[in-house]
Design an enzyme around this catalytic site. Structure first.
Site, PDB file in Angstrom:
ATOM      1  N   GLU A 170      10.985 -13.413 -23.215  1.00 63.53           N
ATOM      2  CA  GLU A 170      10.004 -12.393 -23.230  1.00 63.53           C
ATOM      3  C   GLU A 170      10.743 -10.840 -23.099  1.00 63.53           C
ATOM      4  O   GLU A 170      10.026  -9.964 -23.783  1.00 63.53           O
ATOM      5  CB  GLU A 170       8.834 -12.686 -22.291  1.00 63.53           C
ATOM      6  N   GLU A 174      10.208 -21.885 -17.163  1.00 69.07           N
ATOM      7  CA  GLU A 174      10.040 -20.441 -16.572  1.00 69.07           C
ATOM      8  C   GLU A 174      11.353 -19.629 -17.136  1.00 69.07           C
ATOM      9  O   GLU A 174      11.273 -18.336 -17.511  1.00 69.07           O
ATOM     10  CB  GLU A 174       9.570 -20.636 -15.171  1.00 69.07           C
ATOM     11  N   HIS A 183      15.718 -37.290 -28.460  1.00 70.14           N
ATOM     12  CA  HIS A 183      14.570 -37.427 -29.377  1.00 70.14           C
ATOM     13  C   HIS A 183      14.263 -36.480 -30.432  1.00 70.14           C
ATOM     14  O   HIS A 183      13.283 -36.237 -30.792  1.00 70.14           O
ATOM     15  CB  HIS A 183      13.248 -37.709 -28.584  1.00 70.14           C
ATOM     16  N   LYS A 231       0.435  -6.803 -19.580  1.00 66.57           N
ATOM     17  CA  LYS A 231       0.534  -7.529 -18.300  1.00 66.57           C
ATOM     18  C   LYS A 231      -0.589  -8.361 -18.181  1.00 66.57           C
ATOM     19  O   LYS A 231      -0.488  -9.544 -17.484  1.00 66.57           O
ATOM     20  CB  LYS A 231       0.376  -6.466 -17.280  1.00 66.57           C
ATOM     21  N   ASN A 235       0.276  -0.505   6.101  1.00 66.03           N
ATOM     22  CA  ASN A 235       0.848  -1.268   4.971  1.00 66.03           C
ATOM     23  C   ASN A 235       1.218  -2.355   5.652  1.00 66.03           C
ATOM     24  O   ASN A 235       2.080  -2.356   6.511  1.00 66.03           O
ATOM     25  CB  ASN A 235       1.935  -0.242   4.209  1.00 66.03           C
ATOM     26  N   GLY A 236       0.789  -3.670   5.302  1.00 62.83           N
ATOM     27  CA  GLY A 236       1.334  -4.867   5.594  1.00 62.83           C
ATOM     28  C   GLY A 236       0.257  -5.823   5.831  1.00 62.83           C
ATOM     29  O   GLY A 236      -0.789  -5.760   5.828  1.00 62.83           O
ATOM     30  N   LYS A 279      11.271 -16.518 -19.328  1.00 59.89           N
ATOM     31  CA  LYS A 279      11.495 -14.971 -18.920  1.00 59.89           C
ATOM     32  C   LYS A 279      12.734 -14.455 -20.137  1.00 59.89           C
ATOM     33  O   LYS A 279      12.581 -13.437 -20.343  1.00 59.89           O
ATOM     34  CB  LYS A 279      12.486 -14.823 -17.652  1.00 59.89           C
ATOM     35  N   ARG A 333       2.296   2.184  -8.022  1.00 58.33           N
ATOM     36  CA  ARG A 333       2.526   0.950  -7.243  1.00 58.33           C
ATOM     37  C   ARG A 333       1.274   0.057  -7.266  1.00 58.33           C
ATOM     38  O   ARG A 333       1.374  -1.000  -6.983  1.00 58.33           O
ATOM     39  CB  ARG A 333       2.684   1.212  -5.803  1.00 58.33           C
ATOM     40  N   TRP A 377      -3.871  -1.654  -1.429  1.00 62.76           N
ATOM     41  CA  TRP A 377      -3.825  -2.837  -2.397  1.00 62.76           C
ATOM     42  C   TRP A 377      -4.418  -4.038  -1.281  1.00 62.76           C
ATOM     43  O   TRP A 377      -3.644  -4.462  -0.447  1.00 62.76           O
ATOM     44  CB  TRP A 377      -2.313  -2.976  -2.769  1.00 62.76           C
ATOM     45  N   CYS A 405       0.790  -1.301  -0.005  1.00 58.53           N
ATOM     46  CA  CYS A 405      -0.063   0.072  -0.027  1.00 58.53           C
ATOM     47  C   CYS A 405       0.749   1.372   0.029  1.00 58.53           C
ATOM     48  O   CYS A 405       2.166   1.181   0.337  1.00 58.53           O
ATOM     49  CB  CYS A 405      -1.025  -0.016   1.213  1.00 58.53           C
TER      50      CYS A 405
HETATM   51  O1  M6R Z   1      -2.297 -12.747 -14.699  1.00 59.80           O
HETATM   52  P1  M6R Z   1      -1.906 -14.136 -15.062  1.00 59.80           P
HETATM   53  O2  M6R Z   1      -1.139 -14.583 -14.003  1.00 59.80           O
HETATM   54  O3  M6R Z   1      -3.167 -14.857 -15.327  1.00 59.80           O
HETATM   55  O4  M6R Z   1      -1.022 -13.948 -16.314  1.00 59.80           O
HETATM   56  C1  M6R Z   1      -0.708 -15.175 -17.222  1.00 59.80           C
HETATM   57  C2  M6R Z   1       0.321 -14.841 -18.202  1.00 59.80           C
HETATM   58  O5  M6R Z   1      -0.271 -13.956 -19.236  1.00 59.80           O
HETATM   59  C3  M6R Z   1       1.489 -14.264 -17.514  1.00 59.80           C
HETATM   60  O6  M6R Z   1       1.936 -15.129 -16.577  1.00 59.80           O
HETATM   61  C4  M6R Z   1       2.538 -14.158 -18.578  1.00 59.80           C
HETATM   62  O7  M6R Z   1       3.128 -15.271 -19.067  1.00 59.80           O
HETATM   63  C5  M6R Z   1       3.925 -13.271 -17.972  1.00 59.80           C
HETATM   64  N1  M6R Z   1       4.024 -11.976 -18.782  1.00 59.80           N
HETATM   65  C6  M6R Z   1       5.124 -14.034 -17.946  1.00 59.80           C
HETATM   66  O8  M6R Z   1       6.091 -13.218 -17.482  1.00 59.80           O
END
Ligand code: M6R
Length: 614
Positions: free
Chosen positions: A494, A487, A510, A609, A100-101, A491, A27, A74, A2
């Site tokens: 992306e 993962e 394979h 996002k 906050n917390g 990262k 934030r 938040w 927050c």
């Molecule tokens: O909000 P969500 O967790 O449902 O989002 C899912 C994906 O769109 C999200 O994890 C995306 O893969 C990220 N940008 C990866 O860093």
């Protein structure tokens, strides 16, 4: 999480508070409010939604005074509503609090206070603080220190993480604040003092600041700041001069939100775990209400998610099968509804989503419910669509995640699922008690382990410089190392736009091994003891084709360096917890490659996002 702002001085507080809250908007928040001391009375204005609503409210019903506090919330306890927005008052309205917390023990405190006749207006953990201070005030004689003493006595009854800021009608010349883990900064001006959770809110007024440390109280008057420990012993604090510009300040001094969020992971993990592991070592997941008969009769756990959340679900599946002995499957949400899935009343559907608004995940979750499954949502955003539609809820409490590339949400999704799997293992009696005890201890130690993994940043950045221009790269691992490889690869793709692929190490031969040529970097994750030798054999396969192998291994693994070109050494944890720590250097690697290549790290091309379209 927050945003906090406070002002005591000679100017009208309201515009300063609103401007401060605006500077903390980046934030993320879901409601906002202010409290101002006007003519000897505390006046509160608060509203769910964006700051514009609060600004409108204060335009229609202005409030004037030279002392005030403001907050952007938040949500962690209670959905975003006007009532749950901060500030919160005691029964009399003479004491007002922002926070906050998380107050870990708020439920027993609330019950006791209600039994003593206190009336609660919100669902928040914060409101208990106002009532505890009210109780302490009533016990204390009228002295100049009554307010500070009452706050100290109230705080002594709470456990958790907090930055708490208090105004009291009886002491109109001051603001009292306490910090335990959540940040709090005091700024000194001429004849005025401010306080905030983050530097940007202070910058228009002063660059002379004092950092309040854990376990400290700050008493602010227009002319003076007194800092003490929680027993009242004064503490000396030098004034620091802030040189950051506004943009740097928003990112806490980090060049990008992603890096800030990677570094916030130890704290985010503590928040996820907080209040959910009781002293006897049992897991208490407040929103997971599935009855015992349902848990015992379960014949399948079915999980769905997208992107990073999907990778987190792959780890969760493993843990649930291992500890709760329930068959578990994971579907990409975008695929699920088109394959006539077998989910029914004895299936527990689990949808994982940071935002709780991802269209594919919502559609898959709804489909599972339509077919008769009970739905558990694991999400970050309180009151999100997924949270509202679920039967059971497990908030990951990562706090706002601003960078498109997910980091702290991933780690906290893992921690939430570890707790869920332990809980199921306990309730179904399917896991050895010693194993569960080990995992609970390991879970408590995770924030510290992740903190130690963050210290790898410099060596990982050197690796990023070395590989910044490669065309493609592979990540391999077996067992729980495989989703971590996935993962790590996501990262990198992306944000750095380097092509990479993650492979279950045994799959290389394979097909994909054909792409491994001299000099191709291969990151090999080797944290899983039961498949260690197997992964080493796969490392030898790629080495034989000239690959440059970087291993992610435990710090005490003495044999791995014989087989690879370089080792990233992470702190030793229980193998079942390794995904939480092993991903950290890979997040840092992706970040530093992207930075070397000069990309827009927080807003990578073509991505959003929250993906709210199918
Ligand atoms: O909000 P969500 O967790 O449902 O989002 C899912 C994906 O769109 C999200 O994890 C995306 O893969 C990220 N940008 C990866 O860093």
């Amino acid at each position: 999480m927050c945003g906090i702002i406070g002002y005591v001085g000679h100017r009208d507080a309201l515009p300063i508070l609103l401007d401060g809250l605006r500077r903390l908007e980046y934030r993320g928040y879901d409601s906002a409010g202010v409290a101002v001391l006007e003519d000897g009375q505390i006046v509160v204005r608060k509203a769910a939604g964006k700051l514009a609503r609060l600004a409108e409210l204060t335009q229609r019903a202005p409030v004037h005074g030279q002392v005030g506090i403001g907050h952007t919330r938040w949500a962690t306890h209670g959905v975003p509503t006007d009532e749950n927005a901060h500030p919160h008052t005691d029964c009399t309205g003479d004491i007002v609090v922002i926070h906050n917390g998380i107050i870990e023990n708020f439920l027993p405190l609330r019950e006791r206070l209600q039994d003593h006749g206190h009336h609660f207006r919100s669902d928040t953990d914060t409101e208990v603080i106002a009532h505890l201070i009210e109780e302490a005030y009533a016990r204390l004689p009228e002295t100049p220190e009554r307010m500070e003493t009452a706050v100290r006595q109230a705080i002594a009854q709470t456990t958790g993480a907090y930055a708490i800021v208090v105004l009291a009608r009886e002491h109109p010349d001051r603001i009292v604040a306490v910090r335990q883990i959540s940040p709090l900064i005091v700024g000194r001006g001429r004849g005025e003092t401010l306080l905030a959770s983050d530097v940007p809110a202070l910058l228009p007024h002063t660059r002379e600041v004092m950092i309040i440390e854990d376990g400290e109280m700050a008493i602010l008057t227009p002319e003076r700041v007194t800092i003490t420990d929680l027993s009242g012993t004064p503490r000396h604090r030098p004034v620091q001069h802030i040189t950051w510009d506004a943009e740097m300040a928003e990112k806490g001094g980090y060049p990008h939100f992603m890096l800030k969020e990677i570094h916030e992971q130890p704290r985010a993990l503590s928040d996820t775990i907080m209040g959910r592991l009781d002293v006897e070592g049992r897991v208490e997941l407040e929103g997971v209400q599935a009855p015992a008969e349902f848990v015992t009769a379960l014949d399948k756990v079915w999980m769905t998610a997208c992107g990073t959340a999907y990778h987190a679900a792959l780890v969760g599946r493993w843990l649930i099968e291992h500890l709760a002995r329930i068959p578990a499957e994971v579907d990409l949400a975008s695929e699920f509804r088109y394959r006539d899935p077998l989910v029914a009343g004895t299936t527990w559907a689990i949808a994982i989503s940071q935002s709780g608004e991802t269209a594919d995940t919502l559609a898959a979750a709804r489909e599972a419910r339509r077919r008769g499954s009970r739905l558990l949502a694991i999400t970050n955003v309180v009151g999100s669509t997924l949270a509202r539609e679920a039967d059971d809820l497990l908030y990951i409490r990562a706090g706002p995640e601003i960078a498109v590339a997910s980091s702290k949400a991933y780690l906290t999704m893992l921690a939430a699922q570890i707790m869920l799997a332990i809980d199921l293992g306990q309730r179904r009696g399917t896991a050895a008690p010693e194993l569960l005890t080990d995992l609970i201890h390991g879970l408590r130690a995770l924030p510290g382990k992740v903190q130690a993994a963050l210290a790898l940043e410099e060596s990982v950045a050197a690796l990023a410089r070395r590989y910044r221009d490669v065309e493609h790269l592979f990540f391999i691992g077996r067992g729980l190392d495989y989703p971590v490889a996935m993962e790590g690869s996501l990262k990198l793709k992306e944000i750095s736009y380097v092509h990479s692929e993650a492979l279950a190490a045994g799959e290389l031969k394979h097909g994909t091994l054909a792409l491994v040529t001299p000099g191709v970097p291969v990151f090999a994750l080797v944290t899983q003891g039961h498949v260690y030798e197997k992964t080493v054999s796969n490392i030898q396969e790629v080495k034989a084709r000239g690959a440059e192998v970087v291993a992610v291994a435990y710090e005490d693994d003495r044999s791995i360096s014989r087989h690879v070109d370089q080792v990233i050494r992470i702190p030793r944890v229980h193998d079942l917890l390794a995904p939480v720590v092993a991903i950290v250097p890979l997040q840092l690697f992706a970040y530093h490659v992207a930075r070397e290549r000069g990309h827009d790290i927080d807003q990578p091309r073509n991505l959003a996002k929250s993906v709210t379209v199918e």
